[in-house]
Design a protein around this motif. Structure first.
Motif, PDB file in Angstrom:
ATOM      1  N   VAL A 192       0.836  -1.209   0.000  1.00  0.00           N
ATOM      2  CA  VAL A 192       0.000   0.000   0.000  1.00  0.00           C
ATOM      3  C   VAL A 192       0.867   1.253   0.000  1.00  0.00           C
ATOM      4  N   PHE A 193       1.890   1.305   0.847  1.00  0.00           N
ATOM      5  CA  PHE A 193       2.693   2.526   0.926  1.00  0.00           C
ATOM      6  C   PHE A 193       3.626   2.680  -0.276  1.00  0.00           C
ATOM      7  N   ALA A 194       4.090   1.539  -0.846  1.00  0.00           N
ATOM      8  CA  ALA A 194       4.894   1.636  -2.075  1.00  0.00           C
ATOM      9  C   ALA A 194       4.043   2.274  -3.160  1.00  0.00           C
ATOM     10  N   SER A 195       2.766   1.907  -3.206  1.00  0.00           N
ATOM     11  CA  SER A 195       1.883   2.472  -4.224  1.00  0.00           C
ATOM     12  C   SER A 195       1.614   3.953  -3.957  1.00  0.00           C
ATOM     13  N   CYS A 196       1.461   4.328  -2.688  1.00  0.00           N
ATOM     14  CA  CYS A 196       1.293   5.751  -2.351  1.00  0.00           C
ATOM     15  C   CYS A 196       2.492   6.551  -2.844  1.00  0.00           C
ATOM     16  N   ALA A 197       3.696   6.016  -2.614  1.00  0.00           N
ATOM     17  CA  ALA A 197       4.907   6.727  -3.043  1.00  0.00           C
ATOM     18  C   ALA A 197       4.938   6.844  -4.562  1.00  0.00           C
ATOM     19  N   GLU A 198       4.589   5.753  -5.220  1.00  0.00           N
ATOM     20  CA  GLU A 198       4.636   5.742  -6.688  1.00  0.00           C
ATOM     21  C   GLU A 198       3.630   6.719  -7.288  1.00  0.00           C
ATOM     22  N   GLN A 213      -5.353   8.369  16.153  1.00  0.00           N
ATOM     23  CA  GLN A 213      -3.892   8.184  16.142  1.00  0.00           C
ATOM     24  C   GLN A 213      -3.500   7.205  15.039  1.00  0.00           C
ATOM     25  N   ASP A 214      -3.909   7.552  13.848  1.00  0.00           N
ATOM     26  CA  ASP A 214      -3.772   6.661  12.704  1.00  0.00           C
ATOM     27  C   ASP A 214      -2.875   7.324  11.670  1.00  0.00           C
ATOM     28  N   PRO A 215      -1.883   6.626  11.068  1.00  0.00           N
ATOM     29  CA  PRO A 215      -1.504   5.237  11.264  1.00  0.00           C
ATOM     30  C   PRO A 215      -0.739   5.021  12.573  1.00  0.00           C
ATOM     31  N   PRO A 216      -0.738   3.768  13.046  1.00  0.00           N
ATOM     32  CA  PRO A 216       0.094   3.424  14.199  1.00  0.00           C
ATOM     33  C   PRO A 216       1.583   3.651  13.878  1.00  0.00           C
ATOM     34  N   ASP A 217       2.399   3.799  14.930  1.00  0.00           N
ATOM     35  CA  ASP A 217       3.823   4.107  14.747  1.00  0.00           C
ATOM     36  C   ASP A 217       4.526   3.179  13.753  1.00  0.00           C
ATOM     37  N   GLU A 218       4.284   1.870  13.898  1.00  0.00           N
ATOM     38  CA  GLU A 218       5.044   0.943  13.034  1.00  0.00           C
ATOM     39  C   GLU A 218       4.688   1.147  11.558  1.00  0.00           C
ATOM     40  N   LEU A 219       3.472   1.574  11.287  1.00  0.00           N
ATOM     41  CA  LEU A 219       3.097   1.815   9.881  1.00  0.00           C
ATOM     42  C   LEU A 219       3.692   3.125   9.375  1.00  0.00           C
ATOM     43  N   ILE A 220       3.813   4.107  10.259  1.00  0.00           N
ATOM     44  CA  ILE A 220       4.469   5.361   9.840  1.00  0.00           C
ATOM     45  C   ILE A 220       5.904   5.049   9.406  1.00  0.00           C
ATOM     46  N   GLN A 221       6.563   4.160  10.136  1.00  0.00           N
ATOM     47  CA  GLN A 221       7.937   3.785   9.768  1.00  0.00           C
ATOM     48  C   GLN A 221       7.984   3.134   8.394  1.00  0.00           C
TER      49      GLN A 221
END
Ligand SMILES: [Zn+2]
Ligand SMILES: [Zn+2]
Length: 342
Positions: A256-262, A276-284
């Motif tokens: 999902v995040f690779a696609s957001c970047a693309e 508090q979304d996204p959780p910390d680990e997803l922000i990383q």
């Protein structure tokens, strides 16, 4: 002090400190009641005790009105102002100071509590250079989502407000939508209208408990849609608050995040304390994927526009550089980014 201003400002500070909405609404309702009266009429009703007996005027609202009419800042408001001078969040102050705008907010056209111009005025009080008005889309009937006709009508209202602000530049109300990502991955509004809006925030609001595979595909389809600018509260989790808690939905965050970047879709850091979304680990993971971010309030009332402080605190704790946060960008640069999508 003007009594209507005193009541509205009281509501604003109460909202900011997360007071119950019935308490906030009591002040807004009282403001509405006395707005119908002339100054003389109000003074006369105060004097002969009629105001005290008016339906919708309680002891606290009465006190605020009478002290304001006496020409002073009401004690209750004075206290709220003092508390309001304190920052909401402990961290993130430097980043918060760099935020120029907000790409996610609601008015009473959908499930927000206040008219569009009241939201815009509050954003200006807070020093924002821009905010996007992103009311819900038709599918979200419980939130009174906007039909194409109502959205078109809203665009003319926003135009009018900007025209009025045009006299004193430095603020712009952007048009927008928080569009539902439908089960099949489509966006819940006509292509033509989505293309006319400044900002499209795409969010999942239904079937949050879907399996990982279908949820990932659903989100990817929305991210690939050329109109999508921001992926709203990506996991849908609730960590506290009156609606109870809800676990994050499951999807493949790397894909999902690779696609957001693309596709140059910003990942929203939703500032609402219960999300508090996204959780910390997803922000990383989003950081590592090279994503842009948007720190948004998702405000449903004027006082909530200041929630950005919570988002700034979380972004700072997670090491998100200001440069990667689109809401630190000046309006011209933001518009260039938004328009590069359409
Ligand atoms: Zn939402
Ligand atoms: Zn929202």
């Amino acid at each position: 002090m003007d009594a209507i201003d005193a009541l509205n400002e009281t509501a604003f500070w109460l909202e900011r400190e997360l007071a119950d909405s019935f308490k906030v609404q009591a002040f807004r309702r009282a403001a509405g009641i006395i707005a119908e009266l002339s100054q003389e009429d109000l003074a006369a009703r105060l004097k002969d005790g009629r105001l005290k007996r008016t339906k919708g005027i309680g002891s606290r609202t009465y006190e605020v009105i009478s002290q304001a009419v006496d020409g002073r800042v009401p004690d209750y408001l004075e206290n709220l102002r003092r508390r309001g001078a304190e920052p909401l969040a402990n961290g993130g102050r430097k980043l918060n100071a760099e935020l120029r705008g907000d790409l996610h907010s609601h008015s009473n056209w959908s499930d927000g509590g206040s008219p569009i111009d009241v939201m815009a005025d509050a954003a200006r009080i807070l020093g924002r250079e821009y905010i996007a008005l992103t009311d819900h889309s038709p599918n979200l009937t419980i939130a009174n989502g906007l039909s194409p006709e109502r959205l078109m009508e809203q665009l003319t209202v926003v135009d009018g407000i900007n025209e009025r602000y045009g006299q004193e530049p430095g603020f712009r109300l952007l048009t927008g939508i928080e569009v539902d990502i439908l089960e099949g991955g489509g966006l819940d509004q006509s292509e033509d209208l989505l293309g006319q809006l400044d900002v499209v925030v795409a969010s999942v609001h239904s079937k949050l408990r879907s399996e990982k595979g279908p949820m990932t595909r659903r989100m990817l389809a929305a991210i690939e849609n050329p109109h999508t600018n921001v992926l709203g509260h990506c996991t849908g989790r609730l960590v506290k608050g009156s609606r109870g808690t809800r676990p994050p939905s499951e999807f493949d965050p790397r894909e999902v995040f690779a696609s957001c970047a693309e596709h140059s879709v910003a990942v929203e850091i939703n500032s609402r304390p219960e999300r508090q979304d996204p959780p910390d680990e997803l922000i990383q993971i989003a950081l590592d994927a090279g994503c842009l971010f948007s720190i948004d309030s998702d405000a449903h009332a004027p006082g909530q526009l200041d929630f950005l402080q919570y988002g700034a605190e979380r972004a700072e704790v997670n090491g998100v550089p200001a440069e990667r946060i689109v809401t630190t960008w000046p309006l011209a640069r933001l518009l260039e980014w938004l328009q590069s999508k359409q």
